[in-house]
Enzyme design. Structure first.
Site, PDB file in Angstrom:
ATOM      1  N   ALA A 121      -1.611  10.742   0.910  1.00 18.56           N
ATOM      2  CA  ALA A 121      -2.472   9.920  -0.097  1.00 18.56           C
ATOM      3  C   ALA A 121      -1.457   9.717  -1.311  1.00 18.56           C
ATOM      4  O   ALA A 121      -0.616  10.449  -1.447  1.00 18.56           O
ATOM      5  CB  ALA A 121      -3.637  10.636  -0.456  1.00 18.56           C
ATOM      6  N   LYS A 122      -1.913   8.687  -2.010  1.00 19.20           N
ATOM      7  CA  LYS A 122      -1.224   8.416  -3.340  1.00 19.20           C
ATOM      8  C   LYS A 122      -2.238   7.595  -4.108  1.00 19.20           C
ATOM      9  O   LYS A 122      -3.081   7.025  -3.871  1.00 19.20           O
ATOM     10  CB  LYS A 122       0.088   7.616  -3.015  1.00 19.20           C
ATOM     11  CG  LYS A 122       1.096   7.743  -3.922  1.00 19.20           C
ATOM     12  CD  LYS A 122       2.049   8.762  -3.636  1.00 19.20           C
ATOM     13  CE  LYS A 122       3.096   8.927  -4.718  1.00 19.20           C
ATOM     14  NZ  LYS A 122       4.304   9.972  -4.261  1.00 19.20           N
TER      15      LYS A 122
END
Ligand code: GLU
Length: 432
Positions: A121-122
């Site tokens: 994720a980011k």
């Protein structure tokens, strides 16, 4: 007459189409390169080409002058087949959805490459943090955290620092999430201050991993680090620490570039003095014990090792031919475009790809998360020893895959990682 529906799997949402590509387009090319090596798992490869979940949030805050400003924020969960989403949050004026999508996907690959039990994720906010007061920065961070609070959590998705975010940012994020939950949840972010459940060694972990992988590769190609000349782009938490460790091992840091300018010194820069200068002034610009050079000339500086440790798409088809180094260690995420990768490969420049070279940060983030859950904290020596062991073992396996398949280290890392992700995907099966 009723028309047949187009096959749903081939109808791409608008944000996945060509005019939205950029870094995401580079990532897709990397996936295409690994697909022939995935065997029967290739039937699941479409999974890697679509983020699982994308959240775009409006972040309005009161500015110090009484006005209201709106910023755009993102949190992308690329894949959660192997565990909760995991990856940093960056604050930068150029942040785009394409960039955050690519960064989230590289986290999936990185986490699988070192076999920590996370997906990828980011997050990011399109904001220039240098233009905000400390109070404004805190309000942006808290409102953003509250907005993405519906999808993050210690078992769902765990943010961490990235470009222009740090331990203080994580303290605010942890506090905001905890206030909304009604209970302190230290495990919701990593990279926190040690006093709030952070881990010893986390701050230096990405730079230490860059150094560890660099030393492993140097040994394999017969390069002596003592006296080796190194050029570094980005002198923050990754480039600065890596430079310090390489200098301590006897290398000469001959050029450094950051957002403020480019400096060089043939005899080697005094790294501790430069770190102190950057701490006080925010950039390498104006460091007395160095010469200044044109930013464009940085790429052709004579050196054995080049460490891009800033932003993505820095080494491109335009400058890859000028690079004089024998080895490139990617401290940044996505610093080399696929076209540049090919040019470097033809020129026999060894590229140690981001998805293994900078995995030290998230590896110690994993240790931090485990420590938070067990409320039992380890010594710095134990953390560093475990970090080095994981990095060395992962790199040895990747090196072997590269040799067996006669592919680049990037494709080899993708082979190892994508197989792990897609095996998990296949075993879990489709729901419903
Ligand atoms: N932002 C870092 C990275 O790009 C660390 C992410 C983390 O620790 O979750 O790998």
């Amino acid at each position: 007459m009723a028309q047949a529906n187009p096959p749903a799997t081939h109808a791409l949402p608008s944000y996945l189409q060509a005019d939205h590509l950029g870094p995401w387009g580079n990532y897709l090319k990397q996936v295409d390169r690994v697909t022939p090596y995935l065997g029967h798992l290739a039937r699941w490869v479409e999974t890697l080409k679509r983020p699982k979940r994308i959240l775009i949030v409006d972040v309005p805050i009161h500015m110090d002058d009484g006005s209201v400003s709106h910023f755009e924020g993102y949190r992308v969960q690329h894949n959660t087949s192997r565990g909760p989403g995991k990856g940093g949050v960056r604050f930068h004026q150029d942040v785009t959805l394409s960039e955050v999508m690519a960064l989230s996907a590289w986290m999936s690959v990185k986490n699988a490459a070192v076999n920590v039990p996370y997906g990828g994720a980011k997050g990011g906010i399109r904001v220039d943090p240098r233009k905000l007061s400390l109070g404004e920065l805190e309000r942006v961070t808290r409102r953003y955290t509250s907005e993405i609070g519906i999808i993050i959590g210690p078992n769902k998705d765990i943010p961490a620092p990235d470009v222009n975010t740090n331990e203080q940012t994580m303290a605010w994020m942890m506090d905001t999430y905890s206030m909304n939950e009604g209970a302190t949840a230290t495990g919701v972010v990593t990279g926190k201050p040690v006093i709030l459940g952070g881990s010893l060694g986390r701050r230096e972990a990405t730079g230490r991993g860059v150094f560890t992988i660099g030393m492993e590769a140097a040994q394999r190609i017969g390069m002596d680090i003592r006296g080796a000349r190194i050029a570094v782009q980005g002198f923050g938490n990754v480039g600065g620490i890596a430079a310090r460790l390489f200098a301590e091992a006897g290398a000469r840091i001959v050029a450094v570039q950051d957002h403020g300018g480019t400096i060089c010194r043939e005899a080697g820069l005094d790294v501790p003095a430069l770190l102190e200068h950057v701490r006080l002034n925010g950039s390498v610009a104006g460091f007395a014990a160095a010469e200044t050079m044109a930013d464009d000339a940085f790429w052709s500086v004579p050196c054995e090792i080049l460490i891009p440790a800033a932003l993505e798409s820095q080494i491109t088809a335009v400058n890859a031919g000028q690079i004089a180094a024998r080895m490139v260690i990617e401290g940044a995420n996505g610093p080399t475009t696929p076209e540049a990768d090919d040019i470097l490969h033809e020129r026999n420049v060894l590229v140690l790809p981001d998805v293994i070279a900078n995995a030290g940060g998230v590896t110690v983030s994993y240790f931090e998360w485990v420590q938070d859950f067990s409320s039992f904290f380890w010594s710095e020596d134990e953390i560093n020893a475990r970090l080095v062991r994981i990095m060395k073992d992962a790199f040895a396996a990747i090196w072997q895959v590269a040799e067996e398949n006669k592919v680049s280290l990037r494709t080899a890392t993708f082979i190892v990682a994508c197989k792990r992700i897609l095996q998990a995907r296949e075993l879990r099966g489709l729901y419903p």
